[in-house]
Scaffold this motif. Sequence first.
Motif, mmCIF file in Angstrom:
data_model
loop_
_atom_site.group_PDB
_atom_site.id
_atom_site.type_symbol
_atom_site.label_atom_id
_atom_site.label_comp_id
_atom_site.label_asym_id
_atom_site.label_seq_id
_atom_site.Cartn_x
_atom_site.Cartn_y
_atom_site.Cartn_z
ATOM 1 N N HIS A 125 40.820 41.532 31.314
ATOM 2 C CA HIS A 125 40.080 42.099 32.443
ATOM 3 C C HIS A 125 39.472 43.455 32.097
ATOM 4 C CE1 HIS A 125 42.336 39.461 35.614
ATOM 5 N NE2 HIS A 125 41.466 38.774 34.888
ATOM 6 N N GLY A 126 40.161 44.232 31.282
ATOM 7 C CA GLY A 126 39.595 45.513 30.865
ATOM 8 C C GLY A 126 38.329 45.332 30.045
ATOM 9 N N GLU B 67 46.258 39.075 30.149
ATOM 10 C CA GLU B 67 45.315 39.120 31.259
ATOM 11 C C GLU B 67 44.779 40.523 31.529
ATOM 12 O OE1 GLU B 67 44.982 37.536 35.899
ATOM 13 O OE2 GLU B 67 46.749 37.077 34.677
ATOM 14 N N GLY B 68 45.646 41.536 31.458
ATOM 15 C CA GLY B 68 45.198 42.907 31.702
ATOM 16 C C GLY B 68 44.160 43.365 30.691
ATOM 17 N N GLN B 69 44.394 43.047 29.418
ATOM 18 C CA GLN B 69 43.439 43.420 28.373
ATOM 19 C C GLN B 69 42.127 42.662 28.542
ATOM 20 O OE1 GLN B 69 45.036 43.199 24.387
ATOM 21 N NE2 GLN B 69 47.035 44.023 25.029
#
Length: 438
Positions: free
Chosen positions: A386-387, A382-384
């Motif tokens: 969103h980035g 999820e973090g990647q």
Amino acid sequence: MSNQQQAHKKIGFSDCMGLAIGQIIGSGIMVLTGIVIGMTGHGTPYAFILGALLAISVSVPFIILTSVIPSSGASYNYVKKMLGDKAGLVYIGMFALSQVMIATFAKGFAGYFCSIFQGFNESVVAMAALVLCTGVNLVGLQTSAKVQKCMVTLLLVSLFLFITFGLPKVEWSSLALASDNVMPNGVKSFLTGITLLNFACGGAKKIAENGDDIENPSKTIPTVIILSTSIVAVFYALIGIVAAGVLPVDQVAFQNLTLVAKTIFPTWLYLFFVFGGAMFALLTTLNGTLSWVTRGVQEATKDGWFPAAWAKENKNGVPYYILGFYFVMGALPIVTGMDMSLISSMGVGTDILTEFMVLVACWVLPKRLPEAYKQSRFYLPEGQLHGVLGVIGVLMLGTSYVNLSDLTVPAAIACGVFIVCLLVYMQFRYKYVAERKQ
């Protein structure tokens, strides 16, 4: 999905590639090239490359979403499912506004046609092209796809000949990487050129709108988006070199490709290029657009946002009322004589805003459908995710601003009035939509 829709024969990978390539190659290369040369001069080939990279980048949300939940009226359904019913209507309203671009395909075709047959009226020819492609799409998606593949074959041959005959005549020194050469009218004009060419390269993702009519859509659609855009990007960059590098910029600025074609081709090949290349490029885009543009409104109608009769289909599965609505959307700019640059700025600017809504839908996908998302071939933590989406979102909003900032005051007011009316209608109609869901 209705039983009538289920009975339709689905289209495969090659048909999808034909529709996608035909959708990409059209007004962008045949109409916008001259406009971009006027903005960027010899920077046009570089603007094409950056425009293609931007087009692939902003397709990422579509690629991820179609790999998880392919469906007809894809973009509308993604926004609705991820962001709510009201967001879905806002999306479909902005999307409808962006389809003034349909007129550029017909008007561009007419411009090339009348460069050969000079006794014809451009507006009449543009309307005839719009009527013809609307008629083809009334027959159904299968027929549209077959016609598209034939036209795309001749189209690619014509563009290959343009590149082959043109490259030996390019003044290569004119393409030097110097700011006054690449950006003769400043950074803003160069960025505007890139955003227009992003639109020119970005049509492949629209194939997702026919998700229910495609074989193995979760695999076919993402592959078609990436492959067709990459193939066309190579063609576009090479065509940009020829278009901006053979003749002096002041001769080809804001002109279509016929001036360069006359210079590089013998007469018979010039005629083949105008017919097989220029005209078919614009017809394939017009035909391809009309094959999918109805799907979102049809899905919104089924949800209750519009009168039920709008979703009614003919025996070939075509929602003919909605197709008629988009016919009118394309016809109005032709009849009223709207300027092509104004149509392009309005259409591209609002289209990118709808794509931004799809990006937001993709942003919340891991929260809304966590298990389905984990099964995607394009899964990212999820973090990647969103980035990546954050960077793409900034690019989208920037390109939308660049285009909408060029609108005339009357056009900006008209857009503002349209949005206010849309929001008022949303509040008025939402109660009915909510009751239908209970």
